[in-house]
Design a protein around this motif. Structure first.
Motif, short mmCIF file in Angstrom:
data_model
loop_
_atom_site.label_atom_id
_atom_site.label_comp_id
_atom_site.label_asym_id
_atom_site.label_seq_id
_atom_site.Cartn_x
_atom_site.Cartn_y
_atom_site.Cartn_z
N SER A 42 0.83 -1.21 0.00
CA SER A 42 0.00 0.00 0.00
C SER A 42 0.86 1.26 0.00
O SER A 42 0.53 2.26 -0.66
N GLU A 43 2.00 1.22 0.72
CA GLU A 43 2.90 2.37 0.73
C GLU A 43 3.60 2.54 -0.61
O GLU A 43 3.75 3.66 -1.12
N ASP A 44 4.02 1.41 -1.19
CA ASP A 44 4.67 1.49 -2.50
C ASP A 44 3.70 2.00 -3.56
O ASP A 44 4.07 2.80 -4.44
N LYS A 45 2.44 1.57 -3.47
CA LYS A 45 1.44 2.04 -4.43
C LYS A 45 1.20 3.54 -4.28
O LYS A 45 1.07 4.27 -5.28
N LEU A 46 1.17 4.02 -3.01
CA LEU A 46 1.02 5.45 -2.77
C LEU A 46 2.23 6.23 -3.29
O LEU A 46 2.09 7.31 -3.86
N LEU A 47 3.45 5.67 -3.13
CA LEU A 47 4.65 6.32 -3.61
C LEU A 47 4.64 6.41 -5.14
O LEU A 47 5.02 7.44 -5.72
N ILE A 48 4.18 5.35 -5.81
CA ILE A 48 4.09 5.37 -7.27
C ILE A 48 3.10 6.44 -7.73
O ILE A 48 3.36 7.22 -8.66
N SER A 49 1.96 6.49 -7.06
CA SER A 49 0.96 7.51 -7.40
C SER A 49 1.52 8.92 -7.19
O SER A 49 1.29 9.81 -8.00
N ALA A 50 2.25 9.12 -6.08
CA ALA A 50 2.82 10.43 -5.81
C ALA A 50 3.83 10.83 -6.88
O ALA A 50 3.85 11.96 -7.36
N TRP A 51 4.68 9.87 -7.27
CA TRP A 51 5.71 10.17 -8.28
C TRP A 51 5.07 10.55 -9.61
O TRP A 51 5.49 11.49 -10.28
N LEU A 52 4.02 9.84 -9.98
CA LEU A 52 3.36 10.13 -11.26
C LEU A 52 2.65 11.46 -11.22
O LEU A 52 2.74 12.26 -12.16
N ASN A 53 1.90 11.73 -10.15
CA ASN A 53 1.13 12.98 -10.07
C ASN A 53 2.03 14.20 -10.01
O ASN A 53 1.77 15.21 -10.66
N VAL A 54 3.09 14.13 -9.21
CA VAL A 54 4.01 15.28 -9.12
C VAL A 54 4.75 15.47 -10.43
O VAL A 54 5.02 16.60 -10.84
N SER A 55 5.08 14.39 -11.12
CA SER A 55 5.81 14.50 -12.38
C SER A 55 4.93 15.06 -13.49
O SER A 55 5.39 15.83 -14.33
N ILE A 56 3.65 14.69 -13.50
CA ILE A 56 2.76 15.11 -14.58
C ILE A 56 2.27 16.53 -14.40
O ILE A 56 1.91 17.20 -15.36
N ASP A 57 2.25 17.02 -13.17
CA ASP A 57 1.73 18.37 -12.90
C ASP A 57 2.47 19.39 -13.76
O ASP A 57 3.67 19.56 -13.64
N PRO A 58 1.76 20.12 -14.64
CA PRO A 58 2.47 21.05 -15.56
C PRO A 58 3.06 22.26 -14.85
O PRO A 58 3.90 22.93 -15.40
N LEU A 59 2.59 22.59 -13.62
CA LEU A 59 3.09 23.78 -12.93
C LEU A 59 4.35 23.48 -12.13
O LEU A 59 5.25 24.30 -12.06
N PHE A 69 11.65 18.47 -5.74
CA PHE A 69 10.81 17.45 -6.36
C PHE A 69 10.50 16.33 -5.38
O PHE A 69 9.34 15.93 -5.19
N TRP A 70 11.51 15.83 -4.71
CA TRP A 70 11.28 14.72 -3.77
C TRP A 70 10.57 15.19 -2.51
O TRP A 70 9.83 14.42 -1.89
N ASP A 71 10.77 16.43 -2.14
CA ASP A 71 10.02 16.96 -0.99
C ASP A 71 8.53 17.07 -1.32
O ASP A 71 7.68 16.82 -0.46
N ARG A 72 8.20 17.41 -2.55
CA ARG A 72 6.79 17.44 -2.96
C ARG A 72 6.19 16.03 -2.91
O ARG A 72 5.03 15.86 -2.53
N ILE A 73 6.97 15.05 -3.33
CA ILE A 73 6.48 13.67 -3.27
C ILE A 73 6.23 13.26 -1.82
O ILE A 73 5.23 12.61 -1.50
N ARG A 74 7.12 13.64 -0.92
CA ARG A 74 6.92 13.32 0.50
C ARG A 74 5.65 13.98 1.03
O ARG A 74 4.85 13.34 1.73
N GLN A 75 5.45 15.24 0.68
CA GLN A 75 4.23 15.93 1.14
C GLN A 75 2.98 15.27 0.57
O GLN A 75 1.97 15.15 1.25
N TYR A 76 3.04 14.83 -0.68
CA TYR A 76 1.89 14.17 -1.29
C TYR A 76 1.55 12.89 -0.53
O TYR A 76 0.38 12.61 -0.27
N CYS A 77 2.57 12.11 -0.16
CA CYS A 77 2.34 10.86 0.57
C CYS A 77 1.72 11.14 1.93
O CYS A 77 0.79 10.46 2.36
N GLU A 78 2.25 12.14 2.62
CA GLU A 78 1.74 12.44 3.96
C GLU A 78 0.32 12.98 3.90
O GLU A 78 -0.51 12.67 4.77
N GLU A 79 0.00 13.81 2.91
CA GLU A 79 -1.34 14.40 2.83
C GLU A 79 -2.37 13.39 2.32
O GLU A 79 -3.53 13.44 2.73
N SER A 80 -1.95 12.46 1.45
CA SER A 80 -2.90 11.50 0.89
C SER A 80 -3.31 10.44 1.90
O SER A 80 -4.45 9.99 1.91
#
Length: 555
Positions: A42-59, A69-80
């Motif tokens: 479940s954590e790995d799946k959340l990490l994959i989702s975070a990496w994809l969403n942060v990478s695709i975000d055009p802003l 970049f990796w700090d945004r991924i960490r924040q995404y995991c914690e908030e999700s």
């Protein structure tokens, strides 16, 4: 971390043994990680989702540093999923490297197994053969088949066999080539037959994507536009909420615990809010243009003092600007004062009510320059001023006038004194005019005596702030005049009633109000500047005041 082997969840003493590093990359710790539950699926799946969403975000997905970049991924995991164990950036980064490497390896084995078995085969057989190839090549079973299933269809992530570039590198003497992006291509001749086919070249890729480029570009622009509109909307809401919070913070501020700088800042903000609200609420009533009732009252006041048709007196006042920017000091430097000033042009009646205020012209200008920029006669030129009719010495006039000093031009709307008058009539006229035209100067003096902020040097940096302060002070001054007018020694007639119906306050209606024709505008402008009419009015006033003086003396 809780000890899972203890039924009472007690933490054992730290003895330095059996330590597992979360950031370790050695393979022998993989089974230990799964046993103690440090990185679950479940954590790995959340990490994959975070990496994809942060990478695709055009802003925020591109043009940023790796740490951000990796700090945004960490924040995404914690908030999700706040319930998961919080991990550091390094732990997340290393775990993603392991997931990426393992999924790439398994993906290359799956593609090889799919080509080896052929189309129409059972998927389970392909997966089984892929695991066998992985174990044969890397000496262990793959634990990243689920990760590869999540990532395989994402454009941001590709397996080595599907993301190769057009560059080829010769790997053996037999002439086998492989894509430079495929790091897992076997280098011996026996594995060449099992290696993936060479990816398509650059020209082929461009030729296939040429038809889709325009549509993809339009779609991408639409997405960027939608994101930008959403961002602007959120920014406007944030600014509105922030302004409300600042207003509440100023109102609820505890000044007893503030230092001098904080007190000064709070006082300035309170002053700005106060003058803005005073102007917003009271300007339409206490700094308005004279309406029909006001004009009749002003005409009666002027006639009682010997000047029928008089609307008041006009003059200018200089306000020192202490904090004038150095680049502007030459423009705002007053010639006779020697300091930077801002000019206020005002029209006041004998009861000290200020009917007209024009503020903001640089102090280096004279009264004529201020008049050229002033909106004093805009209502007359546009045909929206109340009608005026009066008689002086047997002649009818349809335009009011102001008493002025000698610098103003000889217009039909001004009455000046006679320099070096000859004869008793002219001397008497000059005496009356010079005494009556000074009504505006007591208004300036009372305004400065009541409000110290306009008596001393202006300390604000922004000229717009100074203009709002001056207008607010004039509005408050007129409020006081309205309240105290009946206590003055000189009677000024009945007090006006400030009501839309009885007092005839003009309500703006821009949708129905026609603009004055250009010919009429020019005609009225010529009438205002008529020097012959000015001299005729002055002559008639000389005779009228001579008769008025005799009548007054007899009474």
């Amino acid at each position: 971390m809780n000890n899972q082997n203890s039924p009472h969840s007690q933490v054992s003493a730290f003895d330095g043994t059996n330590i597992i590093d979360l950031n370790d990359e050695h393979d022998e710790f993989e089974n230990s990680r799964e046993i103690i539950g440090q990185w679950k699926w479940s954590e790995d799946k959340l990490l994959i989702s975070a990496w994809l969403n942060v990478s695709i975000d055009p802003l925020v997905g591109t043009d940023q540093k790796a740490d951000a970049f990796w700090d945004r991924i960490r924040q995404y995991c914690e908030e999700s999923n706040p319930g998961l164990i919080k991990r550091g950036v390094q732990a997340i980064k290393k775990r993603w490297q392991r997931i990426n490497e393992g999924a790439q390896r398994y993906g290359s084995c799956y593609d090889q197994a799919e080509r080896k078995i052929g189309s129409g085969s059972n998927v389970d057989n392909i997966i089984e053969l892929a695991h066998e190839l992985h174990k044969a090549r890397y000496k262990k079973k793959s634990n990243f088949d689920k990760h590869w299933s999540e990532l395989r269809k994402q454009p941001k992530w590709r397996t080595p066999s599907s993301s190769g570039s057009a560059k080829r590198t010769k790997l053996s003497d037999s002439g086998a080539y492989s894509s430079s992006a495929n790091n897992e291509t076997p280098t011996n001749d026996n594995d060449v037959a099992m290696s993936p086919v060479r990816p398509q070249g650059t020209k082929t890729t461009k030729r296939k994507s040429k038809g889709k480029a325009k549509a993809e570009m339009i779609e991408e622009l639409e997405e960027i536009k939608a994101v930008e509109n959403r961002r602007l909307s959120l920014l406007e809401k944030f600014n509105a909420n922030h302004e409300k919070e600042m207003d509440l913070k100023i109102i609820m501020a505890d000044t007893s615990v503030m230092n001098e700088a904080q007190l000064k800042s709070t006082a300035v903000e309170c002053l700005k809010k106060f003058v803005n609200d005073v102007i917003l609420v009271f300007e339409s009533e206490y700094l308005r243009k004279p309406n029909s009732n006001d004009v009749q009252r002003l005409l009666a006041m002027g006639e009682a003092r010997g000047f029928p048709g008089m609307m008041g007196s006009i003059d200018c006042m200089h306000w020192q600007w202490k904090n004038c920017p150095k680049a502007w000091k030459g423009m705002f430097l007053s010639g006779h004062k020697g300091i930077p000033t801002i000019i206020l042009e005002a029209v006041a009646s004998s009861d000290l009510w200020i009917w007209h205020a024009f503020f903001g012209v640089a102090g280096s200008n004279n009264d004529i320059n201020v008049l050229d920029r002033s909106p004093l006669f805009d209502e007359v030129l546009e045909g929206r001023a109340p009608e005026i009719n009066y008689n002086v010495n047997g002649n009818n006039y349809s335009m009011g006038y102001y008493l002025t000093d000698g610098i103003y031009p000889e217009w039909a709307t001004f009455v000046k004194t006679i320099p070096r008058p000859q004869g008793e009539k002219r001397k008497l006229f000059s005496k009356y005019q010079e005494s009556q035209r000074k009504d505006v100067e007591p208004a300036f003096g009372v305004l400065q005596s009541r409000f110290a902020i306009v008596r001393g040097p202006a300390r604000f940096w922004d000229k717009n702030d100074l203009a709002k302060i001056m207008r607010a002070c004039i509005i408050l001054h007129n409020m006081i005049v309205e309240d105290e007018r009946d206590t003055y020694a000189t009677p000024f007639g009945p007090l006006p009633i400030y009501d839309d119906t009885t007092n005839g306050l003009s309500q703006p209606n821009l949708g129905e109000e026609p603009f004055a024709p250009y010919e009429r505008y020019i005609e009225r402008n010529i009438q205002i500047r008529d020097r012959q009419k000015y001299r005729q009015l002055q002559t008639d006033l000389v005779e009228h005041i001579w008769q008025f003086h005799d009548t007054t003396q007899m009474m």
